[in-house]
Scaffold this active site. Structure first.
Site, PDB file in Angstrom:
ATOM      1  N   GLN A 130      58.572 -37.777  53.058  1.00 19.36           N
ATOM      2  CA  GLN A 130      57.211 -38.257  53.245  1.00 19.36           C
ATOM      3  C   GLN A 130      56.713 -37.805  54.615  1.00 19.36           C
ATOM      4  O   GLN A 130      57.298 -38.158  55.634  1.00 19.36           O
ATOM      5  CB  GLN A 130      57.198 -39.786  53.136  1.00 19.36           C
ATOM      6  CG  GLN A 130      55.863 -40.453  53.314  1.00 19.36           C
ATOM      7  CD  GLN A 130      56.019 -41.962  53.339  1.00 19.36           C
ATOM      8  OE1 GLN A 130      57.134 -42.481  53.365  1.00 19.36           O
ATOM      9  NE2 GLN A 130      54.915 -42.674  53.344  1.00 19.36           N
ATOM     10  N   SER A 133      54.175 -39.911  59.607  1.00 18.52           N
ATOM     11  CA  SER A 133      54.203 -40.154  61.053  1.00 18.52           C
ATOM     12  C   SER A 133      54.174 -38.854  61.852  1.00 18.52           C
ATOM     13  O   SER A 133      54.745 -37.835  61.456  1.00 18.52           O
ATOM     14  CB  SER A 133      55.454 -40.950  61.429  1.00 18.52           C
ATOM     15  OG  SER A 133      55.426 -42.234  60.858  1.00 18.52           O
ATOM     16  N   SER A 165      62.292 -39.319  56.926  1.00 18.23           N
ATOM     17  CA  SER A 165      63.528 -39.671  56.221  1.00 18.23           C
ATOM     18  C   SER A 165      63.815 -38.645  55.137  1.00 18.23           C
ATOM     19  O   SER A 165      62.912 -38.212  54.418  1.00 18.23           O
ATOM     20  CB  SER A 165      63.396 -41.064  55.585  1.00 18.23           C
ATOM     21  OG  SER A 165      63.135 -42.038  56.570  1.00 18.23           O
ATOM     22  N   GLU A 248      55.662 -48.343  48.585  1.00 18.10           N
ATOM     23  CA  GLU A 248      56.753 -48.281  49.557  1.00 18.10           C
ATOM     24  C   GLU A 248      57.130 -49.678  50.042  1.00 18.10           C
ATOM     25  O   GLU A 248      58.306 -50.042  50.091  1.00 18.10           O
ATOM     26  CB  GLU A 248      56.351 -47.414  50.751  1.00 18.10           C
ATOM     27  CG  GLU A 248      57.434 -47.335  51.820  1.00 18.10           C
ATOM     28  CD  GLU A 248      57.043 -46.473  53.004  1.00 18.10           C
ATOM     29  OE1 GLU A 248      57.936 -46.121  53.790  1.00 18.10           O
ATOM     30  OE2 GLU A 248      55.843 -46.151  53.143  1.00 18.10           O
TER      31      GLU A 248
END
Length: 398
Positions: A130, A133, A165, A248
């Site tokens: 994903q 950030s 991640s 999420e």
């Protein structure tokens, strides 16, 4: 609320339990299975486990059958989580794909995108990460600086993502980039389904304080995407972002079952450790702390059930997922800190120097700090709860 399970749900439990006993790796249930998590072998092991789950029909039980799931009910999902936690099953290598990207594609993606991506999510052929950030845009996703500029029939993407991640394992990335500038920073954002195996993508590991490598920096230098890889509308990606975040945070909230298991294990630790000749569980302060944690654990579980009840009525996850995420992540850190504290001076030891050479509690305690950040920091969750659940005024600092 009726907390009992129906005969059909208990039959579902027995079916899953039997499958796990027959398919978990040899030595898993008796604790003799061992593998180095910092090797390529571990990644291949997780992909193989994902494939086995898919072949058994257990990779994404909540997905509709037409997409490879079981169209499971929310109660069956609870049973599923309980059983996976009970045996401490191997982690789902494609957690981002199955619990976040897949459900978002079902609701917002095109049929071509669902055909292209969803089966490979289930089989483990394509692992997802994903790309939210950034160094200057953590939980404030609307502040992203990564850009996507249209050149001919391609989008040229430049920028940097951080705390990604599974980025080192990923084949695909659910990436957000700025495609336009408007007065409102939430507009002008577009979501892309980006191929990670291209020359313009570089992944750099971030080694955490527990010595593990779960997070990464991702550098985008003229990476390429096409219109077919856009999910939703150009410049209107905020709606897509919110949809994915709801899934999420709901998934993170389900970790309350892990917290419940860890609490029971913590009680056993208190029963086994001695201090000045007596078991530490006999100490009044330890008893008080364990009772406090018990109440918080049960409260989190009941709150999770309450929020699931609302989801049953609406058919979609809501802002209540922020409550679950906040409670679980903060409680996990508090519980693990207590486990380390109970060990006294040996609690500061790690790895082979830890008690009996087992640093389970220390490893998880160090990792727990990241759980209060991933999926939106605890501070962001509090704002969401205040504004969207309690109806309080917006935070004027944003």
């Amino acid at each position: 609320m009726d907390f009992s399970f129906t005969p059909q749900e208990e039959a579902f439990r027995q079916e899953l339990r039997s499958w796990l006993e027959a398919n978990l790796p040899e030595g898993w249930l008796d604790g003799t299975f061992a593998i180095n998590k910092e090797t390529k072998e571990y990644e291949l092991f997780l992909r193989d486990w994902q494939r086995k789950l898919y072949e058994g029909g257990w990779a994404a039980i909540a997905w509709p059958e037409k997409y490879g799931g079981r169209t499971a009910t929310l109660m069956e999902e609870i049973v599923y989580h309980q059983e996976m936690v009970r045996v401490d099953a191997p982690p789902l290598v494609n957690y981002v794909g199955i619990h976040m990207v897949g459900p978002t594609l079902m609701h917002i993606g095109t049929e071509e995108q669902r055909d292209r991506y969803m089966k490979k999510m289930l089989t483990g052929e394509e692992v997802w990460c994903q790309g939210y950030s950034e160094p200057n845009a953590g939980s404030d996703v609307a502040a992203i600086q990564t850009t996507a500029v249209k050149e001919g029939d391609q989008w040229i993407i430049n920028g940097q993502k951080v705390w990604t991640s599974f980025g080192h394992m990923a084949d695909q990335c659910f990436l957000v980039a700025r495609t336009n500038k408007f007065d409102k920073k939430h507009k002008g954002i577009t979501c892309f389904l980006l191929d990670m195996h291209q020359p313009g993508v570089e992944t750099v590991p971030i080694i955490q304080m527990d010595g593990q490598h779960d997070f990464n920096e991702v550098y985008l230098n003229n990476a390429v995407a096409t219109d077919a890889q856009i999910i939703g509308e150009v410049d209107e990606g905020w709606r897509v972002i919110i949809a994915l975040l709801m899934h999420e945070r709901t998934g993170i909230g389900a970790q309350v079952f892990t917290v419940e298991k860890q609490y029971n294990e913590l009680v056993e630790v208190a029963k086994s450790l001695r201090e000045d000749g007596e078991f530490v569980i006999e100490q009044p302060l330890v008893q008080k702390n364990l009772v406090d944690l018990y109440m918080k654990t049960k409260g989190s579980l009941l709150n999770y059930y309450r929020n699931l009840t609302k989801s049953l009525k609406t058919g979609q996850p809501g802002a209540e997922g922020s409550m679950d995420k906040l409670q679980v992540s903060e409680l996990t850190k508090e519980l693990l800190a207590q486990a380390v504290s109970l060990q006294g001076h040996p609690g500061v030891l790690w790895k082979e120097d830890a008690v009996a050479g087992n640093s389970y509690w220390q490893d998880n305690y160090l990792y727990s700090f990241g759980q209060t950040i991933g999926g939106g920091t605890s501070e962001i969750q509090k704002n969401t709860i205040a504004e969207r659940i309690l109806g309080l005024p917006k935070d004027m600092g944003r």
